[in-house]
Design a protein around this motif. Structure first.
Motif, PDB file in Angstrom:
ATOM      1  N   ARG A 168     -12.435  -6.713  10.053  1.00  0.00           N
ATOM      2  CA  ARG A 168     -12.466  -5.235   9.261  1.00  0.00           C
ATOM      3  C   ARG A 168     -12.477  -4.176   9.904  1.00  0.00           C
ATOM      4  O   ARG A 168     -11.724  -3.071   9.631  1.00  0.00           O
ATOM      5  CB  ARG A 168     -13.943  -5.499   8.285  1.00  0.00           C
ATOM      6  CG  ARG A 168     -14.390  -4.054   7.463  1.00  0.00           C
ATOM      7  CD  ARG A 168     -13.210  -4.144   6.379  1.00  0.00           C
ATOM      8  NE  ARG A 168     -13.644  -3.268   5.158  1.00  0.00           N
ATOM      9  CZ  ARG A 168     -12.666  -2.484   4.435  1.00  0.00           C
ATOM     10  NH1 ARG A 168     -11.429  -3.114   4.486  1.00  0.00           N
ATOM     11  NH2 ARG A 168     -13.224  -1.885   3.552  1.00  0.00           N
ATOM     12  N   GLU A 176      -8.628  -3.697  10.562  1.00  0.00           N
ATOM     13  CA  GLU A 176      -8.237  -2.925   9.077  1.00  0.00           C
ATOM     14  C   GLU A 176      -8.595  -1.455   9.124  1.00  0.00           C
ATOM     15  O   GLU A 176      -7.494  -0.804   8.452  1.00  0.00           O
ATOM     16  CB  GLU A 176      -8.666  -3.843   7.972  1.00  0.00           C
ATOM     17  CG  GLU A 176      -8.269  -4.988   7.552  1.00  0.00           C
ATOM     18  CD  GLU A 176      -9.128  -5.781   6.698  1.00  0.00           C
ATOM     19  OE1 GLU A 176      -9.661  -5.224   5.603  1.00  0.00           O
ATOM     20  OE2 GLU A 176      -9.049  -7.062   6.482  1.00  0.00           O
ATOM     21  N   ALA A 177      -9.615  -1.180   9.391  1.00  0.00           N
ATOM     22  CA  ALA A 177     -10.208   0.150   9.405  1.00  0.00           C
ATOM     23  C   ALA A 177      -9.262   0.968  10.540  1.00  0.00           C
ATOM     24  O   ALA A 177      -8.830   2.099   9.992  1.00  0.00           O
ATOM     25  CB  ALA A 177     -11.724   0.487   9.852  1.00  0.00           C
ATOM     26  N   PRO A 235     -10.871   6.004   9.109  1.00  0.00           N
ATOM     27  CA  PRO A 235     -10.313   5.219   8.214  1.00  0.00           C
ATOM     28  C   PRO A 235     -10.669   5.447   6.559  1.00  0.00           C
ATOM     29  O   PRO A 235     -11.682   4.877   6.203  1.00  0.00           O
ATOM     30  CB  PRO A 235     -10.742   3.987   8.564  1.00  0.00           C
ATOM     31  CG  PRO A 235     -12.192   4.154   9.352  1.00  0.00           C
ATOM     32  CD  PRO A 235     -12.277   5.578   9.891  1.00  0.00           C
ATOM     33  N   TRP A 274      -6.076   1.895   8.679  1.00  0.00           N
ATOM     34  CA  TRP A 274      -6.042   2.977   7.878  1.00  0.00           C
ATOM     35  C   TRP A 274      -6.269   4.189   8.678  1.00  0.00           C
ATOM     36  O   TRP A 274      -5.616   5.382   7.996  1.00  0.00           O
ATOM     37  CB  TRP A 274      -7.363   2.851   6.731  1.00  0.00           C
ATOM     38  CG  TRP A 274      -7.209   1.955   5.733  1.00  0.00           C
ATOM     39  CD1 TRP A 274      -7.206   0.588   5.611  1.00  0.00           C
ATOM     40  CD2 TRP A 274      -6.146   1.909   4.600  1.00  0.00           C
ATOM     41  NE1 TRP A 274      -6.647  -0.037   4.609  1.00  0.00           N
ATOM     42  CE2 TRP A 274      -6.162   0.802   3.855  1.00  0.00           C
ATOM     43  CE3 TRP A 274      -5.242   3.009   4.309  1.00  0.00           C
ATOM     44  CZ2 TRP A 274      -5.123   0.748   2.738  1.00  0.00           C
ATOM     45  CZ3 TRP A 274      -4.536   2.881   3.006  1.00  0.00           C
ATOM     46  CH2 TRP A 274      -4.535   1.773   2.576  1.00  0.00           C
ATOM     47  N   ASP A 295      -9.522   4.196   2.859  1.00  0.00           N
ATOM     48  CA  ASP A 295      -8.567   3.338   2.150  1.00  0.00           C
ATOM     49  C   ASP A 295      -7.658   3.778   1.055  1.00  0.00           C
ATOM     50  O   ASP A 295      -7.992   4.827   0.823  1.00  0.00           O
ATOM     51  CB  ASP A 295      -9.220   2.009   2.211  1.00  0.00           C
ATOM     52  CG  ASP A 295     -10.379   2.170   1.074  1.00  0.00           C
ATOM     53  OD1 ASP A 295     -10.270   3.208   0.152  1.00  0.00           O
ATOM     54  OD2 ASP A 295     -11.277   1.366   0.834  1.00  0.00           O
ATOM     55  N   SER A 296      -6.992   2.852   0.549  1.00  0.00           N
ATOM     56  CA  SER A 296      -6.291   3.426  -0.633  1.00  0.00           C
ATOM     57  C   SER A 296      -7.146   3.652  -1.954  1.00  0.00           C
ATOM     58  O   SER A 296      -6.392   4.478  -2.778  1.00  0.00           O
ATOM     59  CB  SER A 296      -5.313   1.937  -1.045  1.00  0.00           C
ATOM     60  OG  SER A 296      -6.037   1.025  -1.476  1.00  0.00           O
ATOM     61  N   VAL A 321       0.897  -1.429  -0.004  1.00  0.00           N
ATOM     62  CA  VAL A 321       0.190   0.022  -0.182  1.00  0.00           C
ATOM     63  C   VAL A 321       0.955   1.190  -0.132  1.00  0.00           C
ATOM     64  O   VAL A 321       2.166   1.229   0.193  1.00  0.00           O
ATOM     65  CB  VAL A 321      -1.073   0.186   1.382  1.00  0.00           C
ATOM     66  CG1 VAL A 321      -1.981  -1.282   1.164  1.00  0.00           C
ATOM     67  CG2 VAL A 321      -0.186   0.251   2.617  1.00  0.00           C
ATOM     68  N   ILE A 380     -14.030   3.989   5.327  1.00  0.00           N
ATOM     69  CA  ILE A 380     -14.516   2.591   5.961  1.00  0.00           C
ATOM     70  C   ILE A 380     -15.787   2.536   6.693  1.00  0.00           C
ATOM     71  O   ILE A 380     -15.476   3.192   8.051  1.00  0.00           O
ATOM     72  CB  ILE A 380     -13.365   1.482   6.461  1.00  0.00           C
ATOM     73  CG1 ILE A 380     -12.310   1.439   5.081  1.00  0.00           C
ATOM     74  CG2 ILE A 380     -13.824   0.432   7.018  1.00  0.00           C
ATOM     75  CD1 ILE A 380     -11.092   0.969   5.759  1.00  0.00           C
TER      76      ILE A 380
END
Length: 160
Positions: free
Chosen positions: A65, A68-69, A45, A72, A47-48, A16, A53
């Motif tokens: 998830r 992951e947030a 958050p 970010w 993302d790319s 990323v 998110i």
């Protein structure tokens, strides 16, 4: 190895890029420095792909998830800090991380979710400098429906 070198290694390992500095969504400053202390506003958050998110952890998105947030949101913090300072190498250490998780009733995994950001900072700044005190808590709603919102306090080196 410097903080900047560790960040580049982390980004390459995970495939990323550091997102652009987030723009304020209201009347506030993303970063404020007082002496050798640096505070960040809450970061959402993104993302790319530039997508926020969204979701409620424990209801419409999973704990994974949510984690992951949190990563970010942490990357957004790093982008803001780097943009303000010019380099993450001016960071002496993380002092405090505060993480809010949009949570379903009965969801109690907020610390696990915020670990996404905590692990990122530990890898970028090292265990001695990247692990500070932390608060993680749940809330029924967050701005724009974001899954998490995270803010940080850093101590800076004296050098310019």
């Amino acid at each position: 190895m410097t903080h900047e070198e560790r960040l580049q290694l982390w980004l390459e390992k995970n495939g990323v890029r550091l997102p652009p500095r987030p723009e304020p969504k209201g009347l506030y400053r993303p970063v404020v420095q007082v002496g050798t202390w640096l505070w960040t506003s809450g970061h959402l958050p993104v993302d790319s792909t530039g997508e926020l998110i969204r979701g409620t952890v424990g209801a419409d998105i999973t704990e994974e998830r949510g984690r992951e947030a949190a990563v970010w949101a942490g990357l957004g913090i790093l982008a803001s800090v780097r943009g303000y300072l010019g380099s993450l190498d001016r960071v002496k250490r993380l002092i405090k991380l505060t993480g809010l998780v949009q949570s379903a009733p009965g969801f109690h995994g907020q610390p696990s979710v915020i670990n996404g950001c905590s692990q990122l900072f530990a890898e970028v700044f090292g265990n001695d400098c990247g692990i500070g005190v932390r608060t993680a808590f749940g809330t029924p709603t967050l701005p724009l429906g974001a899954a998490v919102e995270i803010e940080a306090v850093f101590e800076l080196t004296d050098s310019v």
